[in-house]
Design a protein around this motif. Sequence first.
Motif, PDB file in Angstrom:
ATOM      1  N   GLU A   1       0.796  -1.185  -0.092  1.00 39.50           N
ATOM      2  CA  GLU A   1      -0.106  -0.043   0.018  1.00 39.50           C
ATOM      3  C   GLU A   1       0.809   1.242   0.119  1.00 39.50           C
ATOM      4  N   LEU A   2       1.806   1.288   0.742  1.00 46.20           N
ATOM      5  CA  LEU A   2       2.896   2.354   0.808  1.00 46.20           C
ATOM      6  C   LEU A   2       3.454   2.586  -0.633  1.00 46.20           C
ATOM      7  N   GLY A   3       3.947   1.458  -1.470  1.00 44.94           N
ATOM      8  CA  GLY A   3       4.411   1.701  -2.761  1.00 44.94           C
ATOM      9  C   GLY A   3       3.539   2.155  -3.646  1.00 44.94           C
ATOM     10  N   ARG A   4       2.156   1.827  -3.376  1.00 45.51           N
ATOM     11  CA  ARG A   4       1.090   2.286  -4.491  1.00 45.51           C
ATOM     12  C   ARG A   4       0.847   3.898  -4.134  1.00 45.51           C
ATOM     13  N   SER A   5       0.820   3.922  -2.916  1.00 48.15           N
ATOM     14  CA  SER A   5       0.621   5.658  -2.449  1.00 48.15           C
ATOM     15  C   SER A   5       1.508   6.668  -2.966  1.00 48.15           C
ATOM     16  N   LYS A   6       2.970   5.975  -2.820  1.00 55.28           N
ATOM     17  CA  LYS A   6       3.907   6.971  -3.459  1.00 55.28           C
ATOM     18  C   LYS A   6       3.934   6.932  -4.891  1.00 55.28           C
ATOM     19  N   LEU A   7       3.317   5.998  -5.675  1.00 51.43           N
ATOM     20  CA  LEU A   7       3.301   6.364  -7.120  1.00 51.43           C
ATOM     21  C   LEU A   7       2.389   7.235  -7.425  1.00 51.43           C
ATOM     22  N   ALA A   8       1.064   7.148  -6.638  1.00 49.44           N
ATOM     23  CA  ALA A   8       0.092   7.903  -6.765  1.00 49.44           C
ATOM     24  C   ALA A   8       0.532   9.423  -6.548  1.00 49.44           C
ATOM     25  N   GLU A   9       1.431   9.724  -5.494  1.00 53.32           N
ATOM     26  CA  GLU A   9       1.892  11.053  -5.268  1.00 53.32           C
ATOM     27  C   GLU A   9       2.620  11.540  -6.337  1.00 53.32           C
ATOM     28  N   ASP A  10       3.555  10.808  -6.908  1.00 52.75           N
ATOM     29  CA  ASP A  10       4.427  11.225  -7.582  1.00 52.75           C
ATOM     30  C   ASP A  10       3.925  11.439  -9.082  1.00 52.75           C
ATOM     31  N   GLY A  11       3.116  10.704  -9.534  1.00 54.20           N
ATOM     32  CA  GLY A  11       2.214  10.551 -10.803  1.00 54.20           C
ATOM     33  C   GLY A  11       3.391   9.970 -11.718  1.00 54.20           C
ATOM     34  N   GLU A  12       2.700   9.639 -12.960  1.00 53.74           N
ATOM     35  CA  GLU A  12       3.528   8.874 -14.056  1.00 53.74           C
ATOM     36  C   GLU A  12       4.394   9.630 -14.679  1.00 53.74           C
ATOM     37  N   THR A  13       5.848   9.025 -14.828  1.00 55.09           N
ATOM     38  CA  THR A  13       6.685   9.902 -15.503  1.00 55.09           C
ATOM     39  C   THR A  13       6.565  10.123 -17.053  1.00 55.09           C
ATOM     40  N   GLN A  14       6.388  11.320 -17.329  1.00 50.98           N
ATOM     41  CA  GLN A  14       6.353  11.657 -18.706  1.00 50.98           C
ATOM     42  C   GLN A  14       7.649  11.897 -19.562  1.00 50.98           C
ATOM     43  N   PHE A  15       8.061  11.418 -20.770  1.00 51.06           N
ATOM     44  CA  PHE A  15       8.991  11.493 -21.690  1.00 51.06           C
ATOM     45  C   PHE A  15       8.776  12.440 -22.564  1.00 51.06           C
ATOM     46  N   THR A  16       9.597  13.339 -22.906  1.00 56.48           N
ATOM     47  CA  THR A  16       9.634  14.250 -24.076  1.00 56.48           C
ATOM     48  C   THR A  16      10.692  13.986 -25.011  1.00 56.48           C
ATOM     49  N   GLU A  17      10.551  14.751 -26.135  1.00 60.07           N
ATOM     50  CA  GLU A  17      11.484  14.536 -27.225  1.00 60.07           C
ATOM     51  C   GLU A  17      12.673  15.651 -26.849  1.00 60.07           C
ATOM     52  N   LEU A  18      13.885  15.298 -27.418  1.00 57.49           N
ATOM     53  CA  LEU A  18      15.016  16.205 -27.386  1.00 57.49           C
ATOM     54  C   LEU A  18      14.639  17.469 -28.257  1.00 57.49           C
ATOM     55  N   GLN A  19      14.685  18.553 -27.783  1.00 54.76           N
ATOM     56  CA  GLN A  19      14.393  20.025 -28.817  1.00 54.76           C
ATOM     57  C   GLN A  19      15.724  20.755 -28.669  1.00 54.76           C
ATOM     58  N   ARG A  20      16.128  21.348 -30.041  1.00 55.58           N
ATOM     59  CA  ARG A  20      17.366  22.260 -29.946  1.00 55.58           C
ATOM     60  C   ARG A  20      17.196  23.055 -31.217  1.00 55.58           C
ATOM     61  N   ASP A  21      17.604  24.353 -30.648  1.00 54.24           N
ATOM     62  CA  ASP A  21      17.624  25.764 -31.558  1.00 54.24           C
ATOM     63  C   ASP A  21      18.260  25.503 -32.961  1.00 54.24           C
ATOM     64  N   GLU A  22      17.690  25.319 -34.124  1.00 55.53           N
ATOM     65  CA  GLU A  22      18.282  25.304 -35.563  1.00 55.53           C
ATOM     66  C   GLU A  22      19.573  26.262 -35.712  1.00 55.53           C
ATOM     67  N   GLY A  23      19.576  27.388 -35.188  1.00 56.29           N
ATOM     68  CA  GLY A  23      20.491  28.350 -35.567  1.00 56.29           C
ATOM     69  C   GLY A  23      21.538  28.395 -34.846  1.00 56.29           C
ATOM     70  N   GLU A  24      21.635  27.631 -33.644  1.00 59.81           N
ATOM     71  CA  GLU A  24      22.711  27.835 -32.674  1.00 59.81           C
ATOM     72  C   GLU A  24      23.682  26.458 -33.097  1.00 59.81           C
ATOM     73  N   THR A  25      24.928  26.841 -33.190  1.00 58.79           N
ATOM     74  CA  THR A  25      26.003  25.885 -33.548  1.00 58.79           C
ATOM     75  C   THR A  25      26.901  25.566 -32.239  1.00 58.79           C
ATOM     76  N   ILE A  26      27.398  24.242 -32.152  1.00 57.41           N
ATOM     77  CA  ILE A  26      28.220  23.817 -31.063  1.00 57.41           C
ATOM     78  C   ILE A  26      29.557  23.825 -31.601  1.00 57.41           C
ATOM     79  N   ALA A  27      30.393  24.604 -31.011  1.00 61.36           N
ATOM     80  CA  ALA A  27      31.759  24.745 -31.347  1.00 61.36           C
ATOM     81  C   ALA A  27      32.712  24.072 -30.211  1.00 61.36           C
TER      82      ALA A  27
END
Length: 393
Positions: A178-204
């Motif tokens: 029950e403790l493990g289930r309650s912790k999962l409910a409090e933290d919420g589900e982990t959401q994964f997003t795509e990596l975004q980068r500005d096109e005009g900026e270069t890496i030197a």
Amino acid sequence: MGKAEKGTPKDLANKMKAKGLQKLRWYCQMCEKQCRDENGFKCHTMSESHQRQLLLFAEDPDKYLDSFSQEFLDGYTSLLKRRFGTKRVHANNVYQEYIHDRHHIHMNATQWETLTDFVKWLGREGHCVVDETEKGWYVAYIDRDPETIRRQEQMKRREKFEKDEEERMQDFINKQIELGRSKLAEDGETQFTELQRDEGETIALNIKLGGSKSAKPKLEGNSALKAPSTSKIKIQEKIKKDVKKRTALDDIMEEEMRGKKSKEIYSKRQLDGKSQSEEGPWLVKNIVVKVITKDLGSKYYKQKGVIREVIDKYAGLVKLFECGTKLKLDQAHLETVVPSINRKVQIVGGRYRGQEAMLKSIQEASFSATLELQDGKIINEVPYEHFSKLYSS
């Protein structure tokens, strides 16, 4: 007609007829003589020896009646103890085995007219646990031998302790789930997003040639993609190790270790101390007790009730709370009940036997409690079997 000669067919036939049981109506208990038919019994009653026995019986009938009754009781209970032990058995089955001996004490020579009267008397006097069913009366012998009682008490306490340990472990596992289930409910589900980068900026990548050997390449551009230093990574790993969370498995292992220590303490206490039955009778009126015998069936097993009357010190009339049934049970088939904190208890054993007290705390590790007497005195480490919950209507 003379007696048949020894070894002749007539003599052998007479011996075969005389062997085994005959009708009880043709048996004389005073003379201990069994007759084969009505004519033989009539001749016996007219004999001189039978008349002398009747004169002796007429002088003191109660003496002979009590003697026959005691011999019948000893023979029946001895067979019940030796053949069936403390098991629940039909009373008539024991009686049929008892009368296989042709020289047994007949019931018509005792103070009991029927087997039902005898069985009821056994229950009233505390010799057996009796109960009536559709198939008839059943009896279970109560063995009051101190060594047997001590061994039975140890086995029952060990079984109860092991079962309590399993129940506590199951409750602990359920709490962790029950403790493990309650912790999962409090933290919420982990959401994964795509990596975004500005096109005009270069890496030197700026590398200084000819510099010191300790010089490291400098990563310029987006600050989010800068490589952390080695020392910073080590510090972070060390912090993660130090603040590592305890898992449910670690908690379960720790709980098992505590349970093992409690078992060792309990076993040592059982070996060093005296059992409750060895200390003498402990039943007291108006205390709450629990039924721990399975001989009466699962219907009454582990039910709680109140002692309404104490019979012969070792037996009590128990009224069960759940069904209201009244049972007469020996103290070997009962155990004390530990109430909640700040409830009244009755001390049934030890130095302060007979006094009322208040339960202040419980020490589960040592199977004892702290009580406060009516005069304000505090007594520590009182074993569970030395006190019981006091019934309040």
